[in-house]
Design an enzyme around this catalytic site. Structure first.
Site, mmCIF file in Angstrom:
data_model
loop_
_atom_site.group_PDB
_atom_site.id
_atom_site.type_symbol
_atom_site.label_atom_id
_atom_site.label_comp_id
_atom_site.label_asym_id
_atom_site.label_seq_id
_atom_site.Cartn_x
_atom_site.Cartn_y
_atom_site.Cartn_z
ATOM 1 N N ARG A 242 0.854 -1.188 0.000
ATOM 2 C CA ARG A 242 0.000 0.000 0.000
ATOM 3 C C ARG A 242 0.885 1.232 0.000
ATOM 4 O O ARG A 242 1.938 1.257 0.664
ATOM 5 C CB ARG A 242 -0.908 0.036 1.243
ATOM 6 C CG ARG A 242 -2.109 -0.906 1.180
ATOM 7 C CD ARG A 242 -3.132 -0.465 0.126
ATOM 8 N NE ARG A 242 -4.275 -1.368 0.010
ATOM 9 C CZ ARG A 242 -4.382 -2.379 -0.845
ATOM 10 N NH1 ARG A 242 -3.376 -2.641 -1.674
ATOM 11 N NH2 ARG A 242 -5.471 -3.112 -0.895
ATOM 12 N N GLU A 270 -3.893 7.234 -5.420
ATOM 13 C CA GLU A 270 -4.125 6.281 -6.519
ATOM 14 C C GLU A 270 -5.420 6.622 -7.206
ATOM 15 O O GLU A 270 -6.428 6.780 -6.520
ATOM 16 C CB GLU A 270 -4.231 4.860 -5.959
ATOM 17 C CG GLU A 270 -2.930 4.110 -6.022
ATOM 18 C CD GLU A 270 -3.067 2.662 -5.608
ATOM 19 O OE1 GLU A 270 -3.896 1.954 -6.216
ATOM 20 O OE2 GLU A 270 -2.369 2.246 -4.685
ATOM 21 N N HIS A 289 -1.863 -0.715 -10.060
ATOM 22 C CA HIS A 289 -2.487 -1.613 -9.067
ATOM 23 C C HIS A 289 -2.990 -2.908 -9.731
ATOM 24 O O HIS A 289 -4.158 -3.285 -9.584
ATOM 25 C CB HIS A 289 -3.637 -0.884 -8.349
ATOM 26 C CG HIS A 289 -3.891 -1.414 -6.972
ATOM 27 N ND1 HIS A 289 -4.050 -0.622 -5.873
ATOM 28 C CD2 HIS A 289 -4.017 -2.686 -6.519
ATOM 29 C CE1 HIS A 289 -4.278 -1.359 -4.801
ATOM 30 N NE2 HIS A 289 -4.254 -2.626 -5.171
#
Ligand SMILES: NC(=O)c1ccc[n+]([C@@H]2O[C@H](COP(=O)([O-])OP(=O)(O)OC[C@H]3O[C@@H](n4cnc5c(N)ncnc54)[C@H](O)[C@@H]3O)[C@@H](O)[C@H]2O)c1
Length: 331
Positions: A242, A270, A289
């Site tokens: 993360r 993000e 991602h």
């Protein structure tokens, strides 16, 4: 003799994921276990038509199981999540009701570990840089260019023996790498194939560092400016965990200086906004991602849920149950 009816179940997620998670054969297996409408995906969990639901099959995009949702499902007994973290789904009310919840995070760990293995081995050859340089310079590395390249004896530092981290450690076993682990909750690093190190020593002593800790208050910005400065010149930082684990202003400064490189599947924020400096840096390999399950990998998450449902309907304990105590140190 009449057999008791199958428990009633409902899907709750962003409907775009349903067919990937439960392709036809898996959907029929699921439908042999519960009464479920395969064409219905609940988006509003306070919907009165959900009153008979005993098992909720959730996925990415499922709204939180808040008071209104739980009040609308008085017969609910279990939630089976066909994705990773359940942190955003549960609440005190959920736990007070004594409901069970399980996550497919174990199945989701595999593609993340595979991505990481690929990134580590390619980083060891500096392949990300040489791919770009080949296109620009149309030449092979000289002996001097390649003197520091290669995966023989490369020092890899793993942060977090999480579900992903443990799979990464397993995948690293066949290679001629020297692997260190930082994880304050692990006492058997050697059994995992790694040398245990305090975090600062691991950062100082690794050529490639890969982050696999969960995002918790304890890990928030665990790689701050001072810690990033400990990474040796030429080091590579891989983050598939993360973005919150790293101070991104400090990371951007380190990367802009060219001192270290990074493979980043996750960032803060993000997605990164247009014009963000990380997009333009030659020493940053950015992916959107994608390390976790996608495409043909989703089916594994669906299978994990169907297996949990088999246990639930047989009255057996769930294999991947998440308990409130787990959430302090897990994803
Ligand atoms: N990029 C993706 O698509 C993707 C997909 C799945 C998971 N993830 C991320 O990968 C990471 C690992 O996920 P997981 O499900 O394997 O985690 P997990 O829940 O299995 O991690 C829990 C473990 O992490 C370790 N840990 C806890 N606190 C730590 C600390 N302070 N320092 C070091 N280690 C610590 C402990 O061993 C703990 O048991 C998470 O950050 C998760 O969000 C990313």
């Amino acid at each position: 003799m009449s057999s008791s009816p199958l428990p009633e179940a409902v899907f709750a997620m962003d409907p775009v994921h349903l067919s990937g998670l439960f392709p036809a054969p898996l959907m029929s297996r699921l439908r042999s276990l519960v009464r479920i409408d395969p064409g219905f995906v609940a988006r509003d969990l306070a919907d009165p038509t959900l009153a008979g639901t005993e098992a909720l099959i959730t996925g990415w995009g499922c709204p939180p199981l808040d008071e209104a949702a739980l009040a609308a499902m008085p017969r609910l007994r279990t939630v089976l999540h066909a994705a990773g973290s359940v942190r955003h789904l549960v609440s005190d009310t959920f736990w007070r009701r004594g409901l069970t919840i399980s996550s497919a995070a174990q199945a989701n760990a595999l593609p993340v570990a595979e991505y990481t293995l690929g990134a580590i081995l390619l980083a060891g050859k500096d392949a990300f840089t040489w791919s770009r340089r080949y296109q620009e310079e149309h030449r092979y590395p000289t002996a001097a260019d390649s003197a520091a390249l290669g995966n023989h004896g490369r020092r890899v530092g793993v942060i977090g023996a999480s579900r992903v981290g443990r799979r990464v450690l397993d995948l690293l076993r066949p290679f001629d790498l020297r692997v260190a682990l930082y994880d304050p909750y692990v006492t058997d690093a050697a059994a995992l194939g790694a040398v245990p190190l305090p975090l600062d020593d691991l950062l100082r002593g690794s050529d490639i560092i890969t982050l696999h800790a969960p995002d918790t208050p304890e890990t928030h910005r665990m790689l701050d400016r001072d810690r990033l400065a400990l990474i040796p010149d030429g080091g590579v930082l891989i983050n598939t965990a993360r973005g919150n684990l790293i101070d991104h202003d400090a990371l951007t400064d380190e990367l802009a200086s060219g001192r270290i490189s990074a493979v980043l599947d996750v960032t803060v924020p993000e997605p990164l906004p247009a014009g963000h400096p990380l997009y333009g840096l030659p020493n940053v390999f950015l992916t959107p991602h994608i390390a976790g399950s996608l495409g043909n990998e989703l089916e594994r998450l669906g299978r994990c849920v169907v297996e949990e449902l088999e246990r639930f309907t047989a009255g057996l304990p769930l294999a991947h149950q998440v308990r409130p105590v787990d959430l302090a140190t897990s994803a």
